[in-house]
Every structure is written in structure tokens, then in C-alpha cells.
Scaffold this active site. Structure first.
Site, PDB file in Angstrom:
ATOM      1  N   HIS A 140       7.526 -22.610   0.175  1.00  0.00           N
ATOM      2  CA  HIS A 140       8.942 -22.650   0.053  1.00  0.00           C
ATOM      3  C   HIS A 140       9.735 -21.461   0.689  1.00  0.00           C
ATOM      4  O   HIS A 140      10.833 -21.703   1.359  1.00  0.00           O
ATOM      5  CB  HIS A 140       9.276 -22.946  -1.510  1.00  0.00           C
ATOM      6  CG  HIS A 140       8.693 -24.060  -2.082  1.00  0.00           C
ATOM      7  ND1 HIS A 140       8.210 -25.175  -1.625  1.00  0.00           N
ATOM      8  CD2 HIS A 140       8.062 -24.205  -3.328  1.00  0.00           C
ATOM      9  CE1 HIS A 140       7.589 -25.827  -2.387  1.00  0.00           C
ATOM     10  NE2 HIS A 140       7.427 -25.423  -3.565  1.00  0.00           N
ATOM     11  N   GLY A 147      -2.158 -41.660  -7.829  1.00  0.00           N
ATOM     12  CA  GLY A 147      -1.709 -40.612  -8.797  1.00  0.00           C
ATOM     13  C   GLY A 147      -0.714 -41.055  -9.526  1.00  0.00           C
ATOM     14  O   GLY A 147       0.119 -40.297 -10.003  1.00  0.00           O
TER      15      GLY A 147
HETATM   16  C1  BG6 Z   1       6.328 -26.168  -6.763  1.00  0.00           C
HETATM   17  C2  BG6 Z   1       5.578 -25.011  -7.711  1.00  0.00           C
HETATM   18  O1  BG6 Z   1       5.975 -26.297  -5.601  1.00  0.00           O
HETATM   19  O2  BG6 Z   1       7.753 -25.588  -6.709  1.00  0.00           O
HETATM   20  C3  BG6 Z   1       6.300 -24.690  -8.929  1.00  0.00           C
HETATM   21  O3  BG6 Z   1       4.248 -25.376  -7.515  1.00  0.00           O
HETATM   22  C4  BG6 Z   1       7.382 -24.327  -8.956  1.00  0.00           C
HETATM   23  O4  BG6 Z   1       5.360 -23.513  -9.615  1.00  0.00           O
HETATM   24  C5  BG6 Z   1       8.230 -25.418  -8.145  1.00  0.00           C
HETATM   25  O5  BG6 Z   1       7.997 -24.186 -10.213  1.00  0.00           O
HETATM   26  C6  BG6 Z   1       9.875 -24.928  -7.949  1.00  0.00           C
HETATM   27  O6  BG6 Z   1      10.616 -25.982  -7.422  1.00  0.00           O
HETATM   28  P1  BG6 Z   1      11.959 -26.325  -8.082  1.00  0.00           P
HETATM   29  O7  BG6 Z   1      12.497 -27.408  -7.199  1.00  0.00           O
HETATM   30  O8  BG6 Z   1      11.579 -26.903  -9.502  1.00  0.00           O
HETATM   31  O9  BG6 Z   1      12.791 -25.280  -8.027  1.00  0.00           O
END
Ligand code: BG6
Length: 493
Positions: A239, A10
């Protein structure tokens, strides 16, 4: 450090453009890639090496800290090669095998990075194995898998059954890029390298905990993925639950991967299951409508490109959890995330209990404020402890002040989470990656909510883009005095 071939499936896609290539370039700049390490970009497009290098240069240029350094880029580009291939074509894998074997420049330690659609993880692993690409007789083979790992508990279990036929757990690197963020790791340092806080870090002193990730961005061009996922799967299952494990876990035996992951799983296992009848008391979802963000009028979710008419996918989700263990029993934990909110930030806010007696009842300071500890994950990377102090003057008046232990000095560069994680893969350090049981128990936490939401398809609360989400989400709070903490600034200066 071992030489290795980083194979990126990818490689012409979005993740490679915004994260992987810039991160590998920054590792080059920091001198972290060993001499023989090579990057093999795989994509369907009809590119040759020159075209690939030109594209990667553009991507890196857009992200390079302090601007692209031509000398560093030249070194980086000399590691790069392009292999044209279609993941769905069986013959591609044996061609790839021959290509790696025949090339004297490509080390036989190989990390396969799956920057591809989650639905393809299983079949690609199977094909890698069938064509002998996972054979370790001449060097290690590791596979890096992006989130989401499964779509719900059942599909995660079946993906795991499928890939574990071909890979041992220690070959699997399940990424949650939040764990590569400096401040997320700082949660552990803060808790376990400072003796001051640990005695207070429990139900006796803490009233409740909030973990917030808000974004002012909308879904942009990702609706084809996002509409089938929603905020609970996209952010909370991964997360935010990971962050929670770090905030709530017991001190591990050591910082070694398995000890750390054992403690994280214990937290997830201790989360009180949400029974079907209690879903509404514990979870809240909503979707943005049109509004104003940073002074610009923006569309509602339903007007975004590729969102199906009448979709009730949540772009905001909040969840109340309880951890039924000795340390946390009875302390509510609120997780919240949303797109198109007033600001972009990630914040862990810990609210301490009221002092046990209202000593100052008969003074102008009628009631005492609670202390907060705030861990700013992004954009501000900081640690603040809010305290009440007396205002100078003759009267007993108080104000809130904040002890500020910021993480970064202005001369210290900010690294991206992917830099740390890509390097850890080469070094074989799995402490910042998810073990399967972590993923499974995280699904167990959110699964009852997802199942209930899936059956209630005729209504979803809304909030205007640019707001902090719907007022109604307050119904999750256990006490009237609890409220969402949006900002690092003291609430009562
Ligand atoms: C990703 C999500 O895992 O994490 C996104 O799929 C989100 O929707 C992003 O915006 C947020 O991560 P960061 O590091 O940009 O705050």
C-alpha cells in the site's frame, strides 16, 4: 456492461464477510450490476443456498450504509448461489466446470476471486486451467488475486512464473485495495487537474515527503498470518509504495491502464537500492508492548493470541527512500506504518522548503515555518495546504492557517475501495490493479531490508500500545529539524 459470473473462492471467509459481499450488495444498490450477473460462492462448509443467503444477509446487514434495504437485498440474493467444494480436491474443479456450463443462469464470462491463502494462488490457478475453466472460447476469464503476491522477491518471481503459464497478464487483476480508495485516486486528480501545484512538485521546493498509515487496532485474530509477514511486507511493500508512486510519478500519457502503470513502475525503478550496510540508516522496526488505547488497557504483541513466544516480528516499520531521478533527487521520503498506535489514519504529508531568506529576522516572528500540503486518505478525506499569515494587530506576529479543500460534502456517500475494484474487474479496467513489474520492483525495494532483518533475530525496539511509535525511529531523519507529522491539525496554530 457484460454479464458475468463472479466466482468467489473462500466465500465463507473473513474477506468475503467484511468486504466482498457488502461491496457487491452496494453495487446492487447503486444499480451497477447488469441484469444477468451472478455470484457463485464457493466454500468448504456444508451450506445450502438458504444457509448461505442467511449468512450473507447478516454480513451485509452489519456493513450496509444507511441500513440494509430488504428490496435491494432480495434482488442481490437472487443472483447468489452456493457451491460446496474443497480447493485441494482435484475433482472439485471439473464439477465446477460442469456446474457453470450446465447452468443456464451462469454467464460464461467468469471472474474468479481468490479470497484464499496466498500459498494457494498457484495451485488453484493450475487446477482452474487443467479443468478447462480458463478456456476463453465462450467468454472472458479473469482472475483476481489478493495481496501479498509472494513473500519476497524470489517467491513473487516464482509465483509469477507459475501462474503466467496459464494466464495472460491482461487476465490477471492483482488487487491492492488502497488504489480503490477515493482519496488515493484524488492524488492524481489533485496533481494533474490543477496547474497550481505541479510547478512546485519537485526537489526545488519540497524538503521531504512522509507517508504514514497508523492503526490503533492490534493484530487481533490475524497473528497466524501476520507473524510471518510483519509491517514491512503487510503495508509498506504494497500500500505505501503504491501511494508513493502516485505522489511521485510523472504525468502519464493518458489515464489508460498501461500508461499509468508505466509511470508507476518508473518511480519504483528509480528508488535508490538500499545496500546491506545501509539498512540501519534507512529502515527501522519495532513491536508494541502493552499500553492504553482509547482508554482501554491492551495487550502487547507477544501476549496476543497465536503469537509465538519470543517473536520479533515488527508491528511498526519505517523506511527512508530516495528517488534518483530529475524531479526528486535528494528529497528524502519517509514511509511509516504501525499497529496499536495512538490513532488510525493514513496521511501523505509534504513538507516544503524554508523560504530562501529570513526576512523577518528582526521581528517577533523569529523564524518562518515551512508550508505543508497534507493529503488525508482516511478517516478524514481531505486536502489541506498550510500557509503562514500575519496575525491581526500591530506586531509582526504570524500564525499557521490551513486552506482546506475537503473531498467530500456531507451529503455525499462514502464508498468502500472494494466496490470500485470489483466493478472494474467486470468492466475489464485494470488501471487500479498491479501489473507484475510493479509488484516485482516493490519487492526489490524492501528485499534488502527484509533480508537483513531476517538475520538479526535477537533484538527489536518496542513502543507502548497507544503511542506514536518509538522515539528512536527519529534516527532516520536526514536533518535535525525534520520530525514525524502525526496530525492534520496545524502544528503551530
Ligand atoms: C491490509 C493489511 O492489506 O490493509 C492490514 O493486511 C491492514 O493489516 C489493512 O490493517 C489496512 O487497510 P484499511 O483499508 O483497513 O486501512
Amino acid at each position: 456492461m457484460d454479464n458475468c459470473t463472479y466466482v468467489i473462492f473462500g466465500a465463507t471467509g473473513n474477506l468475503s464477510r467484511v468486504k466482498l459481499m457488502p461491496a457487491l450488495y452496494h453495487l446492487e444498490a447503486a444499480g451497477k450490476l447488469s441484469e444477468g450477473t451472478r455470484i457463485l460462492a464457493i466454500g468448504r462448509r456444508d451450506w445450502d443456498l438458504e444457509k448461505c443467503t442467511g449468512q450473507v444477509r447478516e454480513w451485509v446487514n452489519a456493513k450496509a450504509r444507511g441500513g440494509l434495504d430488504p428490496e435491494v437485498f432480495e434482488r442481490f440474493a437472487s443472483r447468489l448461489s452456493y457451491f460446496r467444494g474443497d480447493l485441494t480436491e482435484q475433482g472439485m474443479y471439473s464439477r465446477l466446470h460442469r456446474h457453470i456450463d450446465d447452468s443456464e443462469h451462469l454467464p460464461s464470462n467468469v471472474a474468479f476471486y481468490m479470497a484464499i491463502r496466498p500459498a494457494e494462488f498457484g495451485v488453484v490457478t493450475e487446477n482452474l486451467s487443467d479443468s478447462g475453466l480458463l478456456d476463453e472460447s465462450r467468454g472472458w476469464k479473469r482472475v483476481v488475486i489478493e495481496k501479498p503476491f509472494g513473500y519476497d522477491l524470489e517467491s513473487a518471481q516464482s509465483l509469477q512464473r507459475r501462474i503466467s503459464r496459464y494466464l495472460r497478464e491482461d487476465q490477471l487483476y492483482r488487487i491492492d485495495h488502497y488504489l480503490g480508495k477515493g482519496t488515493v485516486q484524488n492524488v492524481l486528480v489533485y496533481r494533474f487537474a490543477n496547474t497550481m501545484m505541479e510547478p512546485l512538485w519537485n526537489r526545488n521546493y519540497i524538503d521531504h515527503i512522509q507517508i504514514t498509515h497508523s492503526e490503533s487496532m492490534g493484530v487481533d485474530s490475524r497473528a497466524d498470518f501476520y507473524d510471518g509477514a510483519g509491517a514491512m511486507r503487510d503495508m509498506i511493500q504494497s500500500h505505501l509504495l503504491q501511494l508513493l508512486t502516485l505522489v511521485a510519478m510523472e504525468p502519464p500519457v493518458s489515464m489508460e491502464a498501461e500508461s499509468l502503470r508505466d509511470e508507476k513502475v518508473k518511480v519504483l525503478k528509480s528508488i535508490r537500492p538500499i545496500v546491506q550496510q545501509a539498512v540501519h540508516a534507512h529502515a527501522f522496526r519495532a513491536q508494541y508492548t502493552e499500553g492504553v488505547v482509547d482508554g482501554q488497557r491492551v495487550n502487547g504483541y507477544l501476549q496476543e493470541p497465536k503469537v509465538p513466544a519470543g517473536s520479533i516480528t515488527e508491528t511498526y516499520a519505517a523506511l527512508k527512500l530516495y528517488i534518483d531521478n530529475w524531479r526528486w533527487r535528494g528529497v528524502p521520503i519517509y514511509l511509516r506504518t504501525g499497529k496499536r498506535m495512538a490513532e488510525s489514519q493514513s496521511l501523505v504529508s509534504i513538507c516544503f522548503r524554508h523560504p530562501p531568506q529570513q526576512f523577518f529576522r528582526d521581528t517577533p516572528m523569529d523564524h518562518m515555518r515551512q508550508n505543508w500540503v497534507l493529503l488525508g486518505i482516511q478517516p478524514a478525506e481531505c486536502l489541506k495546504v498550510e500557509m503562514t499569515v500575519k496575525e491581526p494587530g500591530l506586531e509582526m506576529r504570524t500564525r499557521q492557517t490551513s486552506l482546506d479543500a475537503s473531498l467530500r460534502r456531507t451529503d455525499e456517500a462514502q464508498t468502500d475501495a472494494y466496490e470500485e475494484l470489483l466493478l472494474d474487474v467486470i468492466q475489464g479496467d485494470r488501471s487500479l490493479f498491479l501489473r507484475y513489474d510493479e509488484v516485482e520492483y516493490a519487492w526489490r525495494v524492501v528485499d534488502p531490508v527484509l533480508r537483513a532483518w531476517a538475520t538479526e533475530r535477537d533484538f527489536i525496539h518496542t513502543y507502548p500500545a497507544g503511542s506514536w511509535g518509538p522515539e528512536e525511529s527519529r534516527r532516520l531523519f536526514e536533518k535535525e529539524a525534520q520530525h514525524w507529522r502525526h496530525s492534520l491539525a496545524p502544528e503551530h496554530p
